[in-house]
Structure formats: structure tokens, C-alpha cells
Design a protein around this motif. Structure first.
Motif, PDB file in Angstrom:
ATOM      1  N   LYS A  58       0.814  -1.216   0.000  1.00 50.21           N
ATOM      2  CA  LYS A  58       0.000   0.000   0.000  1.00 50.21           C
ATOM      3  C   LYS A  58       0.854   1.276   0.000  1.00 50.21           C
ATOM      4  O   LYS A  58       0.306   2.378   0.042  1.00 50.21           O
ATOM      5  N   LYS A  59       2.186   1.104  -0.009  1.00 49.86           N
ATOM      6  CA  LYS A  59       3.134   2.232   0.008  1.00 49.86           C
ATOM      7  C   LYS A  59       2.941   3.145   1.210  1.00 49.86           C
ATOM      8  O   LYS A  59       3.108   4.353   1.138  1.00 49.86           O
ATOM      9  N   MET A  60       2.592   2.520   2.332  1.00 49.52           N
ATOM     10  CA  MET A  60       2.481   3.264   3.592  1.00 49.52           C
ATOM     11  C   MET A  60       3.825   3.337   4.293  1.00 49.52           C
ATOM     12  O   MET A  60       4.060   4.224   5.107  1.00 49.52           O
ATOM     13  N   ILE A  61       4.702   2.368   3.979  1.00 59.21           N
ATOM     14  CA  ILE A  61       6.052   2.350   4.539  1.00 59.21           C
ATOM     15  C   ILE A  61       7.030   2.039   3.409  1.00 59.21           C
ATOM     16  O   ILE A  61       6.653   1.434   2.395  1.00 59.21           O
ATOM     17  N   ALA A  94       7.102   8.347   6.032  1.00 60.57           N
ATOM     18  CA  ALA A  94       7.161   9.812   6.016  1.00 60.57           C
ATOM     19  C   ALA A  94       6.128  10.352   7.000  1.00 60.57           C
ATOM     20  O   ALA A  94       5.075   9.741   7.219  1.00 60.57           O
ATOM     21  N   GLU A  95       6.440  11.497   7.571  1.00 57.00           N
ATOM     22  CA  GLU A  95       5.602  12.100   8.603  1.00 57.00           C
ATOM     23  C   GLU A  95       4.147  12.263   8.156  1.00 57.00           C
ATOM     24  O   GLU A  95       3.220  12.052   8.928  1.00 57.00           O
ATOM     25  N   ASN A  96       3.934  12.603   6.891  1.00 57.66           N
ATOM     26  CA  ASN A  96       2.562  12.840   6.430  1.00 57.66           C
ATOM     27  C   ASN A  96       1.744  11.551   6.272  1.00 57.66           C
ATOM     28  O   ASN A  96       0.551  11.606   6.034  1.00 57.66           O
ATOM     29  N   LYS A  97       2.363  10.392   6.431  1.00 62.49           N
ATOM     30  CA  LYS A  97       1.635   9.118   6.370  1.00 62.49           C
ATOM     31  C   LYS A  97       1.164   8.663   7.752  1.00 62.49           C
ATOM     32  O   LYS A  97       0.403   7.697   7.873  1.00 62.49           O
ATOM     33  N   TRP A  98       1.615   9.338   8.800  1.00 67.52           N
ATOM     34  CA  TRP A  98       1.388   8.901  10.182  1.00 67.52           C
ATOM     35  C   TRP A  98      -0.073   8.614  10.516  1.00 67.52           C
ATOM     36  O   TRP A  98      -0.416   7.534  10.995  1.00 67.52           O
ATOM     37  N   ASP A  99      -0.953   9.572  10.290  1.00 72.69           N
ATOM     38  CA  ASP A  99      -2.347   9.397  10.719  1.00 72.69           C
ATOM     39  C   ASP A  99      -3.009   8.192  10.052  1.00 72.69           C
ATOM     40  O   ASP A  99      -3.664   7.386  10.714  1.00 72.69           O
ATOM     41  N   VAL A 100      -2.829   8.063   8.747  1.00 75.78           N
ATOM     42  CA  VAL A 100      -3.445   6.942   8.021  1.00 75.78           C
ATOM     43  C   VAL A 100      -2.771   5.629   8.421  1.00 75.78           C
ATOM     44  O   VAL A 100      -3.445   4.617   8.645  1.00 75.78           O
ATOM     45  N   LEU A 101      -1.441   5.641   8.531  1.00 77.37           N
ATOM     46  CA  LEU A 101      -0.710   4.429   8.909  1.00 77.37           C
ATOM     47  C   LEU A 101      -1.131   3.942  10.289  1.00 77.37           C
ATOM     48  O   LEU A 101      -1.382   2.749  10.494  1.00 77.37           O
ATOM     49  N   LYS A 102      -1.211   4.857  11.242  1.00 75.79           N
ATOM     50  CA  LYS A 102      -1.634   4.500  12.607  1.00 75.79           C
ATOM     51  C   LYS A 102      -3.014   3.840  12.583  1.00 75.79           C
ATOM     52  O   LYS A 102      -3.226   2.804  13.216  1.00 75.79           O
ATOM     53  N   ASP A 103      -3.945   4.417  11.836  1.00 70.73           N
ATOM     54  CA  ASP A 103      -5.295   3.854  11.746  1.00 70.73           C
ATOM     55  C   ASP A 103      -5.285   2.475  11.080  1.00 70.73           C
ATOM     56  O   ASP A 103      -5.998   1.567  11.507  1.00 70.73           O
ATOM     57  N   MET A 104      -4.471   2.322  10.018  1.00 72.95           N
ATOM     58  CA  MET A 104      -4.396   1.037   9.321  1.00 72.95           C
ATOM     59  C   MET A 104      -3.857  -0.051  10.246  1.00 72.95           C
ATOM     60  O   MET A 104      -4.411  -1.151  10.306  1.00 72.95           O
ATOM     61  N   TRP A 130      15.083   8.837  -0.662  1.00 73.07           N
ATOM     62  CA  TRP A 130      14.674   7.449  -0.893  1.00 73.07           C
ATOM     63  C   TRP A 130      13.288   7.196  -0.310  1.00 73.07           C
ATOM     64  O   TRP A 130      12.429   6.590  -0.974  1.00 73.07           O
ATOM     65  N   ILE A 131      13.053   7.663   0.909  1.00 76.45           N
ATOM     66  CA  ILE A 131      11.732   7.501   1.524  1.00 76.45           C
ATOM     67  C   ILE A 131      10.660   8.137   0.643  1.00 76.45           C
ATOM     68  O   ILE A 131       9.657   7.521   0.315  1.00 76.45           O
ATOM     69  N   CYS A 132      10.887   9.380   0.251  1.00 76.95           N
ATOM     70  CA  CYS A 132       9.902  10.110  -0.557  1.00 76.95           C
ATOM     71  C   CYS A 132       9.634   9.403  -1.890  1.00 76.95           C
ATOM     72  O   CYS A 132       8.491   9.269  -2.301  1.00 76.95           O
ATOM     73  N   ASP A 133      10.693   8.974  -2.559  1.00 77.97           N
ATOM     74  CA  ASP A 133      10.538   8.303  -3.863  1.00 77.97           C
ATOM     75  C   ASP A 133       9.846   6.957  -3.731  1.00 77.97           C
ATOM     76  O   ASP A 133       9.107   6.549  -4.607  1.00 77.97           O
ATOM     77  N   THR A 134      10.077   6.268  -2.642  1.00 75.35           N
ATOM     78  CA  THR A 134       9.562   4.917  -2.462  1.00 75.35           C
ATOM     79  C   THR A 134       8.065   4.885  -2.149  1.00 75.35           C
ATOM     80  O   THR A 134       7.352   4.007  -2.617  1.00 75.35           O
ATOM     81  N   ILE A 135       7.588   5.845  -1.359  1.00 77.65           N
ATOM     82  CA  ILE A 135       6.185   5.774  -0.902  1.00 77.65           C
ATOM     83  C   ILE A 135       5.290   6.872  -1.470  1.00 77.65           C
ATOM     84  O   ILE A 135       4.200   7.079  -0.975  1.00 77.65           O
ATOM     85  N   LYS A 136       5.731   7.521  -2.519  1.00 78.56           N
ATOM     86  CA  LYS A 136       4.861   8.569  -3.083  1.00 78.56           C
ATOM     87  C   LYS A 136       3.693   7.990  -3.844  1.00 78.56           C
ATOM     88  O   LYS A 136       3.617   6.872  -4.175  1.00 78.56           O
TER      89      LYS A 136
END
Length: 104
Positions: free
Chosen positions: A27-30, A61-71, A98-104
Motif C-alpha cells: 500500500k506504500k504506507m512504509i 514519512a511524517e505525512n503518512k502517520w495518521d493513516v498508517l496509525k489507523d491502518m 529514498w523515503i519520498c521516492d519509495t512511498i509517493k
């Protein structure tokens, strides 16, 4: 995309950890997960419990936190999982890219 962020959680066994980490990668969350089996000592129903569990450091990435935590909360097998956000004050630019490119 935001700064790199680590999320720490634990799972009851390696099979469960691999399954959930695989799903989060798809899901490209991590971008990456580090799994390590360890012995956990804790209080359960007023007694000391010692069990083997799997700790997971999830690189995201920091902006994935809320959705990732819920998932994680929704699919985690434990009723009360630990889901910790660990802010990273600084990191090398190559890793951030690398983080940004991997989970965008």
C-alpha cells in the motif's frame, strides 16, 4: 512528502509481522521495516508475563502517520497494540529522498 518518521509496533509472532508489513509495503504506507524477535516482560492481569514477540521499526514519512496509525490499529491482531511515532530531527538527504521516492 514530509520528513522521515519511524513508527514502532510489536506483533505476537514473525508470521503475523511479515504479513502486516507486506501489506503496508504494498500500500506504500512504509518504505522499509526492520523486524526483530525479542522477549517482552510486562504486567498482564496483575502478574508479570514474559513472552516472545516481534518488534517492528517501520520507516515512513511524517505525512503518512495518521493513516498508517489507523491502518495498523485496524488490522493488528492485538486488542491494544503499541503504535509509537518516533520523530526524526535530522537525517541524510539521500535517505530522505529514498523515503519520498519509495512511498509517493
Amino acid at each position: 512528502m514530509g520528513k522521515p518518521t519511524l513508527v514502532y509496533t510489536t506483533f505476537p509472532n514473525l508470521e503475523n509481522a511479515k504479513s502486516i508489513v507486506g501489506y503496508l509495503l504494498e500500500k506504500k504506507m512504509i518504505a522499509c521495516a526492520n523486524l526483530r524477535e525479542h522477549e517482552a516482560h510486562y504486567i498482564e492481569d496483575g502478574d508479570i508475563a514474559i513472552k516472545t514477540e516481534v518488534g517492528a521499526f517501520l520507516k515512513t514519512a511524517e505525512n503518512k502517520w495518521d493513516v498508517l496509525k489507523d491502518m495498523i490499529n485496524e488490522i493488528h491482531p492485538l486488542e491494544t497494540p503499541v503504535i509509537l511515532k518516533i520523530n526524526i530531527d535530522d537525517s541524510n538527504e539521500e535517505f530522505e529522498n529514498w523515503i519520498c521516492d519509495t512511498i509517493k
